[in-house]
Write a protein that holds these residues in place. Structure first.
Motif, PDB file in Angstrom:
ATOM      1  N   UNK A   1       0.810  -1.221   0.000  1.00 12.57           N
ATOM      2  CA  UNK A   1       0.000   0.000   0.000  1.00 12.57           C
ATOM      3  C   UNK A   1       0.840   1.266   0.000  1.00 12.57           C
ATOM      4  N   UNK A   2       1.940   1.288   0.741  1.00 10.75           N
ATOM      5  CA  UNK A   2       2.645   2.545   0.977  1.00 10.75           C
ATOM      6  C   UNK A   2       4.005   2.676   0.305  1.00 10.75           C
ATOM      7  N   UNK A   3       4.543   1.589  -0.262  1.00 10.38           N
ATOM      8  CA  UNK A   3       5.822   1.695  -0.961  1.00 10.38           C
ATOM      9  C   UNK A   3       5.555   1.950  -2.443  1.00 10.38           C
ATOM     10  N   UNK A   4       5.963   3.111  -2.961  1.00 10.95           N
ATOM     11  CA  UNK A   4       5.721   3.427  -4.379  1.00 10.95           C
ATOM     12  C   UNK A   4       6.336   2.389  -5.306  1.00 10.95           C
ATOM     13  N   UNK A   5       5.694   2.206  -6.444  1.00 15.98           N
ATOM     14  CA  UNK A   5       6.143   1.186  -7.393  1.00 15.98           C
ATOM     15  C   UNK A   5       7.267   1.675  -8.295  1.00 15.98           C
ATOM     16  N   UNK A   6       7.428   2.987  -8.449  1.00 15.04           N
ATOM     17  CA  UNK A   6       8.463   3.522  -9.332  1.00 15.04           C
ATOM     18  C   UNK A   6       9.136   4.715  -8.666  1.00 15.04           C
ATOM     19  N   UNK A   7      10.371   5.053  -9.077  1.00  9.65           N
ATOM     20  CA  UNK A   7      11.084   6.194  -8.479  1.00  9.65           C
ATOM     21  C   UNK A   7      10.301   7.499  -8.551  1.00  9.65           C
ATOM     22  N   UNK A   8       9.611   7.727  -9.646  1.00  9.84           N
ATOM     23  CA  UNK A   8       8.858   8.979  -9.795  1.00  9.84           C
ATOM     24  C   UNK A   8       7.747   9.109  -8.762  1.00  9.84           C
ATOM     25  N   UNK A   9       7.179   7.969  -8.349  1.00 10.58           N
ATOM     26  CA  UNK A   9       6.086   7.993  -7.379  1.00 10.58           C
ATOM     27  C   UNK A   9       6.549   8.354  -5.974  1.00 10.58           C
ATOM     28  N   UNK A  10       7.880   8.279  -5.739  1.00 12.38           N
ATOM     29  CA  UNK A  10       8.389   8.669  -4.427  1.00 12.38           C
ATOM     30  C   UNK A  10       8.288  10.175  -4.217  1.00 12.38           C
ATOM     31  N   UNK A  11       8.390  10.942  -5.304  1.00 11.08           N
ATOM     32  CA  UNK A  11       8.300  12.392  -5.186  1.00 11.08           C
ATOM     33  C   UNK A  11       6.923  12.781  -4.654  1.00 11.08           C
ATOM     34  N   UNK A  12       6.916  13.558  -3.621  1.00  6.73           N
ATOM     35  CA  UNK A  12       5.646  13.978  -3.032  1.00  6.73           C
ATOM     36  C   UNK A  12       5.247  13.182  -1.813  1.00  6.73           C
ATOM     37  N   UNK A  13       5.956  12.064  -1.567  1.00  8.26           N
ATOM     38  CA  UNK A  13       5.655  11.279  -0.371  1.00  8.26           C
ATOM     39  C   UNK A  13       6.459  11.857   0.800  1.00  8.26           C
ATOM     40  N   UNK A  14       5.790  12.565   1.672  1.00 13.42           N
ATOM     41  CA  UNK A  14       6.460  13.272   2.766  1.00 13.42           C
ATOM     42  C   UNK A  14       5.780  12.965   4.095  1.00 13.42           C
ATOM     43  N   UNK A  15       6.559  13.015   5.182  1.00 15.83           N
ATOM     44  CA  UNK A  15       5.970  12.891   6.512  1.00 15.83           C
ATOM     45  C   UNK A  15       5.555  11.484   6.863  1.00 15.83           C
ATOM     46  N   UNK A  16       4.565  11.384   7.728  1.00 13.98           N
ATOM     47  CA  UNK A  16       4.111  10.092   8.237  1.00 13.98           C
ATOM     48  C   UNK A  16       2.690   9.792   7.767  1.00 13.98           C
ATOM     49  N   UNK A  17       2.307   8.526   7.885  1.00 18.76           N
ATOM     50  CA  UNK A  17       0.936   8.102   7.614  1.00 18.76           C
ATOM     51  C   UNK A  17       0.503   7.164   8.744  1.00 18.76           C
ATOM     52  N   UNK A  18      -0.720   7.349   9.199  1.00 19.51           N
ATOM     53  CA  UNK A  18      -1.287   6.403  10.157  1.00 19.51           C
ATOM     54  C   UNK A  18      -1.930   5.276   9.366  1.00 19.51           C
ATOM     55  N   UNK A  19      -1.523   4.048   9.642  1.00 24.54           N
ATOM     56  CA  UNK A  19      -2.016   2.904   8.883  1.00 24.54           C
ATOM     57  C   UNK A  19      -2.330   1.756   9.839  1.00 24.54           C
ATOM     58  N   UNK A  20      -2.826   0.659   9.259  1.00 23.96           N
ATOM     59  CA  UNK A  20      -3.110  -0.559  10.021  1.00 23.96           C
ATOM     60  C   UNK A  20      -2.487  -1.730   9.282  1.00 23.96           C
ATOM     61  N   UNK A  21      -1.740  -2.559  10.026  1.00 22.43           N
ATOM     62  CA  UNK A  21      -1.047  -3.670   9.387  1.00 22.43           C
ATOM     63  C   UNK A  21      -2.020  -4.799   9.045  1.00 22.43           C
ATOM     64  N   UNK A  22      -1.472  -5.922   8.602  1.00 17.21           N
ATOM     65  CA  UNK A  22      -2.313  -7.027   8.150  1.00 17.21           C
ATOM     66  C   UNK A  22      -3.207  -7.585   9.252  1.00 17.21           C
ATOM     67  N   UNK A  23      -2.800  -7.386  10.500  1.00  9.98           N
ATOM     68  CA  UNK A  23      -3.606  -7.856  11.626  1.00  9.98           C
ATOM     69  C   UNK A  23      -4.544  -6.778  12.163  1.00  9.98           C
ATOM     70  N   UNK A  24      -4.589  -5.622  11.485  1.00 10.90           N
ATOM     71  CA  UNK A  24      -5.476  -4.551  11.912  1.00 10.90           C
ATOM     72  C   UNK A  24      -4.922  -3.690  13.026  1.00 10.90           C
ATOM     73  N   UNK A  25      -3.641  -3.872  13.359  1.00 10.65           N
ATOM     74  CA  UNK A  25      -3.026  -3.078  14.426  1.00 10.65           C
ATOM     75  C   UNK A  25      -2.509  -1.756  13.864  1.00 10.65           C
ATOM     76  N   UNK A  26      -2.596  -0.666  14.627  1.00 14.69           N
ATOM     77  CA  UNK A  26      -2.119   0.622  14.130  1.00 14.69           C
ATOM     78  C   UNK A  26      -0.612   0.624  13.926  1.00 14.69           C
ATOM     79  N   UNK A  27      -0.177   1.310  12.884  1.00 15.12           N
ATOM     80  CA  UNK A  27       1.245   1.426  12.570  1.00 15.12           C
ATOM     81  C   UNK A  27       1.491   2.802  11.963  1.00 15.12           C
TER      82      UNK A  27
END
Length: 289
Positions: A224-250
């Motif tokens: 979900x959060x690792x861009x697929x190409x180098x160009x997609x990394x541009x603009x990804x800044x800071x943190x994101x609140x997410x939930x892992x495969x077990x539904x736990x916050x990360x």
């Protein structure tokens, strides 16, 4: 020629449309705020990565300040309504603002403080009880005149509310970020921030180093959060609140690092690239800390 600021504004409108929200407070109690900041040097400068990180920090601070002021104003208004509901004949008429655009946060705060000043009509017994609940030493108010007690009450209440509102700021997370550049190399950072009761609780659990009872829809974080190409990394800044495969916050954190290649010297360029990678990792770690 479209300037970087114009491109960020277009991105803002599209981002809010995708999220299906507007700036301000949503019906389910989430705060949504847009903020931006200019990068101080052009993208051809070797220190562009550092300047970009600084610009993102400024944008985050701008957004957090607007949320803080808005939340402070609302909490003051709510407390006034609660405290004076039994003592003021006009208690029901004290206006509790509807969700407001982010730009009116200062207006809401000023209005809330004016309401507080106008509504200080508590009985002396009620004042004593409120001061005791706020932890004001009895020696400070026991023999004080009513007007002094009103001032003590106002200061104690505002201090308590500001502390509460400030603590909630840890629960502010970016949901979308961008870097937009124009033909002259000027760059601007844009960020859409969100704070919700869940994000505040998760942030407090992390701060207190305890297992969070908050859960969400699980998903593969790398997918979900690792861009697929180098160009997609541009603009990804800071943190994101997410939930892992077990539904736990990360918390997912994107770091920033940059370098300008030094001619055709492969050894030096490899060293510069490694330094930029370490810089990005340190930046990502610092954002979580």
């Amino acid at each position: 020629v479209v300037r970087a600021s114009g491109r960020v504004e277009e991105w803002r409108e599209e981002g809010l449309r995708q999220l299906k929200v507007g700036e301000g407070v949503t019906p389910d109690g989430k705060y949504v705020i847009f903020a931006s900041a200019n990068v101080s040097i052009p993208n051809t400068d070797p220190q562009f990565g550092d300047a970009l990180a600084n610009a993102f920090d400024v944008a985050m601070l701008n957004g957090q300040e607007r949320i803080l002021m808005d939340r402070f104003g609302r909490m003051v208004t709510e407390k006034v309504r609660e405290t004076f509901r039994d003592t003021s004949t006009n208690a029901k008429e004290i206006p509790l603002e509807a969700p407001t655009p982010a730009g009116s946060a200062d207006e809401l705060t000023d209005k809330a403080l004016r309401i507080l000043d106008k509504s200080l009509s508590l009985s002396e017994a009620k004042l004593d009880k409120e001061l005791e609940e706020y932890g004001v030493p009895k020696a400070e108010y026991e023999a004080a005149p009513v007007e002094k007690k009103k001032t003590l009450f106002k200061n104690a209440m505002l201090k308590h509310i500001l502390k509460t509102a400030s603590g909630d700021i840890a629960g502010v997370f970016p949901v979308q970020t961008t870097i937009k550049m124009d033909q002259k190399g000027n760059a601007k950072v844009g960020v859409i921030l969100m704070m919700s009761p869940k994000s505040v609780q998760v942030a407090n659990d992390i701060r207190l180093q305890r297992k969070s009872l908050i859960s969400g829809k699980g998903r593969d974080l790398k997918e979900t959060f690792v861009p697929k190409s180098p160009n997609q990394w541009m603009g990804q800044l800071g943190t994101r609140l997410a939930y892992d495969q077990d539904g736990r916050p990360a918390i997912v954190s994107y770091g920033i690092g940059a370098y300008v290649p030094d001619g055709d010297d492969d050894y030096i360029n490899a060293e510069l690239k490694e330094d930029a990678r370490k810089q990005a990792m340190d930046n990502a770690d610092a954002q979580i800390a």
